[in-house]
Design a protein around this motif. Structure first.
Motif, PDB file in Angstrom:
ATOM      1  N   ASN A  36       0.828  -1.215   0.000  1.00 34.34           N
ATOM      2  CA  ASN A  36       0.000   0.000   0.000  1.00 34.34           C
ATOM      3  C   ASN A  36       0.858   1.258   0.000  1.00 34.34           C
ATOM      4  O   ASN A  36       0.619   2.192  -0.760  1.00 34.34           O
ATOM      5  N   ASP A 116      -7.650  -8.934  -8.374  1.00 31.39           N
ATOM      6  CA  ASP A 116      -7.052  -8.994  -7.040  1.00 31.39           C
ATOM      7  C   ASP A 116      -7.657 -10.164  -6.295  1.00 31.39           C
ATOM      8  O   ASP A 116      -8.791 -10.110  -5.831  1.00 31.39           O
ATOM      9  N   THR A 118      -8.673 -12.008  -3.543  1.00 32.59           N
ATOM     10  CA  THR A 118      -8.853 -11.594  -2.150  1.00 32.59           C
ATOM     11  C   THR A 118      -8.332 -12.625  -1.159  1.00 32.59           C
ATOM     12  O   THR A 118      -8.379 -12.401   0.039  1.00 32.59           O
ATOM     13  N   ASN A 123      -2.274  -7.097  -2.301  1.00 31.66           N
ATOM     14  CA  ASN A 123      -3.135  -6.509  -3.326  1.00 31.66           C
ATOM     15  C   ASN A 123      -2.381  -6.544  -4.654  1.00 31.66           C
ATOM     16  O   ASN A 123      -1.441  -5.792  -4.883  1.00 31.66           O
ATOM     17  N   LYS A 126      -2.152  -3.249  -6.904  1.00 32.88           N
ATOM     18  CA  LYS A 126      -1.133  -2.310  -6.438  1.00 32.88           C
ATOM     19  C   LYS A 126       0.272  -2.868  -6.679  1.00 32.88           C
ATOM     20  O   LYS A 126       1.179  -2.154  -7.107  1.00 32.88           O
TER      21      LYS A 126
END
Lengths: 226, 226
Positions: A36, A116, A118, A123, A126
DNA sequence: CCAAAATGATAGTTATACTATTAATTCTGT
DNA sequence: ACAGAATTAATAGTATAACTATCATTTTGG
């Protein structure tokens, strides 16, 4: 695939970490939040101090997992390549025609990641942006030879080798399979970056992903014996 | 050519420097010694402090020429691209056949630089190694959009455009001239780096520069209308 | 539940990436 | 040749990054 992915663990050289981040909650949050944070502020501005604040831990604790931020980046990048190889295997199982296999491989390498899963704590959307912008920083430096002898580039080499083998299935006399494949991998990242930031270096065509089309055509024509 | 080169000055956006390094002895030694030092220790380890010691000056003086080390690197990289375009013009003047022009362009982009024109204060052999290893660092960061709007990438875009035009002379319907050319420029740098440090990603062939051969073939086949 | 391992809290070191100030030197125009 | 302007040198100082060290606290596994 997702159910499988949570059970297998992508193999990354032990030389990139001091303690396996998969082995603890803290390690997993280091990985998750570093994705992130790097995506948000860029690798140059990324520090262990900032990351420690995000994960509500301390610099010292992160240093118990990774020697420095370059090693952490290497972990993320090679996790990504192992993930790509894993997806490649999925996409080409039960396909016999090598041309079709190669086509699927080139699409996988050059398309934008929009999926993505889950089921992992990473992620992938990203992470794919991080790979585009930051991946070359793990080898374009003075440590590359030592890192290479430590085997950290294995996932990248394995992926290249696997696709080169498909190329040779189609044309066993083609002289540059590895160069072709590594040109596609690196080139696709560059073209993605250029299309966003330096569009004059690319060619956009309405209604198609011209990066995918370009590399499909390039590979196809290159391996023709003509 | 050398005699010409000392009289023309390669045009680099004024946004990359605070004071033109060509305009003084100190500025010229900043450029000359930064090439030596970056080639030797790598851009990550390069600091203005170290450079100031090499040139027997001070950090503060260097900061009067360049905002930071990234801008200095940008100056070197774009000097290089302007130099390449200059050499391209030389190599294709009086050549009418566009196929021959393109061939010469691809060779220029992919061959190893072995020529050091003693008439400039820049060592082109060292600079070409810097371009291979460090050039992507000037755009793979969060400042790229601002830098681009300042026009600093112009020499790179100009070179790409010029070669794309040759591609279109040969095949006016080819859809991806810019992507092809930027793939060759960046790819050639990567392959040079790989052949030295990660040879498994390349294909070496005795008695030939396989990077040049690979890109010549790749470009030729790609632009065929077949 | 106890010992060992992991983590947190805190402090400290060295280096980098700058900025600021003033003194010394060099250049420029008349 | 010389005064004034511009440039450069010398020095000091700040904020932050990239670690390392120490010890207290918490968690975990047998």
């Amino acid at each position: 695939m997702n159910t499988l992915l949570q059970n297998i663990s992508l193999s990354i050289s032990e030389k990139v970490y001091l303690k396996n981040p998969e082995s603890s909650k803290l390690g997993q949050s280091i990985i998750m939040e570093s994705v992130n944070l790097i995506d948000e502020i860029g690798f140059e501005n990324f520090t262990f101090k900032k990351l420690s604040i995000e994960i509500k831990s301390t610099e010292a604790s992160i240093y118990r997992y990774f020697e420095n931020k370059y090693k952490l980046l290497a972990y993320l990048i090679f996790w990504y390549y192992a993930w790509i190889e894993y997806r490649l295997l999925f996409r080409i199982t039960n396909i016999d025609d090598p041309n079709e296999k190669l086509k699927r491989a080139v699409i996988l390498l050059s398309e934008e990641v929009e999926e993505d899963s889950t089921h992992t704590h990473i992620n992938e959307i990203k992470l794919s942006r991080i790979v585009i912008t930051e991946s070359s920083k793990i080898y374009l430096n003075k440590n590359v030879d030592k890192d290479n002898s430590d085997g950290i580039f294995k996932p990248y080499k394995d992926l290249t080798q696997r696709i080169s083998d498909i190329v040779l299935e189609i044309n066993p006399t083609y002289k540059y399979p590895h160069m072709l494949v590594s040109t596609v991998i690196e080139g696709a990242h560059h073209q993605r970056f250029f299309s966003k930031h330096l569009p004059r270096l690319t060619d956009t065509i309405d209604g198609e992903d011209s990066i995918v089309s370009f590399y499909l055509e390039l590979v196809n024509k290159s391996i023709q014996p003509c």
